[in-house]
Design an enzyme around this catalytic site. Structure first.
Site, PDB file in Angstrom:
ATOM      1  N   ASN A 127      10.530  -9.446  69.868  1.00 61.61           N
ATOM      2  CA  ASN A 127      12.479  -8.716  70.463  1.00 61.61           C
ATOM      3  C   ASN A 127      13.407  -7.812  69.566  1.00 61.61           C
ATOM      4  O   ASN A 127      13.931  -7.654  70.058  1.00 61.61           O
ATOM      5  CB  ASN A 127      12.634  -9.787  70.943  1.00 61.61           C
ATOM      6  CG  ASN A 127      13.322 -11.147  70.592  1.00 61.61           C
ATOM      7  OD1 ASN A 127      12.785 -11.626  70.044  1.00 61.61           O
ATOM      8  ND2 ASN A 127      14.937 -10.961  69.962  1.00 61.61           N
TER       9      ASN A 127
ATOM     10  N   GLN B  75       8.467  -9.586  75.730  1.00 65.85           N
ATOM     11  CA  GLN B  75       8.768  -7.789  75.752  1.00 65.85           C
ATOM     12  C   GLN B  75       8.023  -7.036  75.677  1.00 65.85           C
ATOM     13  O   GLN B  75       7.591  -6.318  75.592  1.00 65.85           O
ATOM     14  CB  GLN B  75       9.412  -8.044  73.781  1.00 65.85           C
ATOM     15  CG  GLN B  75      10.601  -9.000  73.239  1.00 65.85           C
ATOM     16  CD  GLN B  75      11.910  -8.266  73.922  1.00 65.85           C
ATOM     17  OE1 GLN B  75      11.428  -6.660  74.309  1.00 65.85           O
ATOM     18  NE2 GLN B  75      13.574  -7.994  74.584  1.00 65.85           N
TER      19      GLN B  75
ATOM     20  N   GLY C 107      11.638 -10.476  84.350  1.00 63.00           N
ATOM     21  CA  GLY C 107      11.754  -8.932  85.507  1.00 63.00           C
ATOM     22  C   GLY C 107      12.824  -8.464  84.991  1.00 63.00           C
ATOM     23  O   GLY C 107      12.113  -7.302  84.735  1.00 63.00           O
TER      24      GLY C 107
ATOM     25  N   CYS D 206      26.333 -15.409  65.956  1.00 56.06           N
ATOM     26  CA  CYS D 206      27.960 -15.814  65.388  1.00 56.06           C
ATOM     27  C   CYS D 206      28.131 -17.312  65.729  1.00 56.06           C
ATOM     28  O   CYS D 206      27.828 -17.574  66.541  1.00 56.06           O
ATOM     29  CB  CYS D 206      28.984 -14.909  66.268  1.00 56.06           C
ATOM     30  SG  CYS D 206      30.801 -14.943  65.564  1.00 56.06           S
TER      31      CYS D 206
HETATM   32  N1  PLP Z   1      12.101 -13.822  75.050  1.00 62.43           N
HETATM   33  C1  PLP Z   1      12.474 -13.075  74.355  1.00 62.43           C
HETATM   34  C2  PLP Z   1      11.410 -11.951  73.362  1.00 62.43           C
HETATM   35  C3  PLP Z   1      13.228 -12.050  74.727  1.00 62.43           C
HETATM   36  O1  PLP Z   1      13.273 -11.160  74.240  1.00 62.43           O
HETATM   37  C4  PLP Z   1      14.353 -13.079  76.083  1.00 62.43           C
HETATM   38  C5  PLP Z   1      15.039 -11.960  76.163  1.00 62.43           C
HETATM   39  O2  PLP Z   1      15.738 -10.794  75.583  1.00 62.43           O
HETATM   40  C6  PLP Z   1      13.986 -14.150  76.673  1.00 62.43           C
HETATM   41  C7  PLP Z   1      12.880 -14.425  75.809  1.00 62.43           C
HETATM   42  C8  PLP Z   1      15.129 -14.182  77.695  1.00 62.43           C
HETATM   43  O3  PLP Z   1      14.885 -14.209  78.975  1.00 62.43           O
HETATM   44  P1  PLP Z   1      15.655 -14.183  80.015  1.00 62.43           P
HETATM   45  O4  PLP Z   1      16.107 -13.297  79.618  1.00 62.43           O
HETATM   46  O5  PLP Z   1      14.842 -13.386  80.867  1.00 62.43           O
HETATM   47  O6  PLP Z   1      15.920 -15.497  79.864  1.00 62.43           O
END
Ligand code: PLP
Length: 377
Positions: free
Chosen positions: A143, A171, A192, A316
């Protein structure tokens, strides 16, 4: 949200019915849920029965990791090791760490190279050294820098030893071609809000015969794997967004890749001593830079003041900014990691958005660098 997903959700919010009720309103809501489930299944090339709806990607990751861990340890208490990568999202790292702290799990974090790609040889060595493994969980795409992982190889290696595999595809879903069926993976997480659907809805795609211990207990919804009244409006909107992301996958990817290439070339031209990280084998919508000598948080706030929202990936802890664990795992020094910034594009990003960033980035980096020098004096 995409317009069509938002309109579907607002329409559904005006209707009543619990999808588990037997009366007319309940049956209507059930039909909506099942049609959305079919759309999600088509978008990810799974069967509708393999879709377990959850309240977020985080929840789906928790269900996969804890649910698989408990089941595998119940089958054989020696299966208490989890193998993952050093660049996972906190929604994977933290449930694993929780199992280590509270449930006697052991964990091995496999390293990545300087492009954030998992070292498969190390994974092979780790499994061969001790094949008593509860599960392997490695994200489909990172991500922060966008790097796609060698997931097919990972599945092949783990399955050779009968170890189930989960991937966090939050992602990647809707951004790159993804077939649950062809991957032959055991569990896969989607969310979503990364595809133009609503916040607070996700799903775990689970192979039909895979046994999972539930995390939530209650009314027995979702095949008794995930209890809780179904959020029909969010599910309907997720179905619409998933269908749309699937139908437009390649045109959106082509558009986003072109925008990202433009963004990267122009940012590098504006700030010649900056560096772009992770340009190959990557998601179409993520651009990541290091602006040496500038503090990422300062860059973020200066850009925010210009209406441009970005992310540092830093966390942080007790009021002290810490560099992103992903960038450190890629071998960046702390100052380098703290001088890094992610820009992400969505399906509705435009070239005017890129122009807006390019028009301010030079000045912003200069100001952040000057501020850094002043604070060092
Ligand atoms: N996994 C990844 C790689 C993400 O980028 C995110 C959210 O940014 C999540 C899990 C978490 O998903 P959610 O925000 O639906 O809890």
């Amino acid at each position: 949200m995409s317009d069509t997903a938002r309109i579907a959700m607002v329409d559904e919010l005006g209707k009543i019915g619990n999808a588990s009720s037997l009366h007319g309103s309940g049956r209507r809501a059930r039909k909506v849920v099942e049609e959305a489930r079919e759309a999600i299944a088509r978008a990810i090339d799974a069967t509708p029965g393999e879709i377990v709806l959850t309240g977020s990607g985080t929840e789906a990751n928790n269900l996969a990791i804890k649910g698989l861990y408990w089941k595998r340890v119940q089958e054989d208490p020696a299966n208490n090791r989890i193998i993952s990568s050093s660049i996972e999202h906190h929604a994977v790292m933290d449930p694993i760490q929780w199992l280590v702290d509270h449930e006697g799990a052991r964990v091995t974090w496999v390293s990545v190279n300087d492009r954030a790609q998992l070292n498969v040889d190390e994974l092979v060595d780790e499994i061969e050294r001790d094949p008593k493994v509860a599960l392997v969980t490695v994200m489909f795409a990172n991500n922060e820098v966008g790097t796609l992982q060698p997931i097919t190889r990972i599945i092949e290696v783990a399955h050779k030893y009968g170890i189930p595999v989960h991937t966090d595809a939050v992602q990647a879903f809707g951004k790159v071609p993804l077939s649950f069926e062809n991957l032959d993976i055991d569990a896969l997480t989607i969310s979503g809000h990364k595809i133009g659907g609503p916040l607070g809805i996700g799903a775990l795609i689970v192979k039909k015969d895979l046994k999972l211990t539930p995390v939530l207990h209650g009314g027995g919804q979702e095949r008794d794997i995930r209890s809780g009244t179904l959020d029909t409006p969010a599910i309907r909107a997720l179905g619409v967004a998933a269908q749309e992301a699937h139908d437009h996958l390649s045109d959106r990817a082509v558009r986003m890749s072109a925008l990202r290439a433009d963004l990267t070339a122009r940012v590098l031209a504006e700030v010649p001593d900056s560096r772009s990280n992770g340009d190959t084998d990557t998601l179409p919508g993520i651009a990541h830079f290091t602006f040496a000598g500038a503090e990422g948080d300062a860059l973020l706030l200066l850009l925010d003041a210009q209406g441009i929202e970005s992310s540092t990936g830093s966390a942080c802890s007790a009021g002290v900014p810490r560099p992103s664990h992903v960038l450190v795992a890629m071998g960046m020094s702390e100052p380098e990691a703290r001088a890094s910034l992610r820009f992400s594009l969505g399906f509705n990003s435009t070239s005017a958005d890129i122009d807006a960033l390019v028009s301010v980035i030079g000045g912003v980096v200069e100001r952040a660098r000057r501020a850094g020098q002043v604070s060092k004096r």
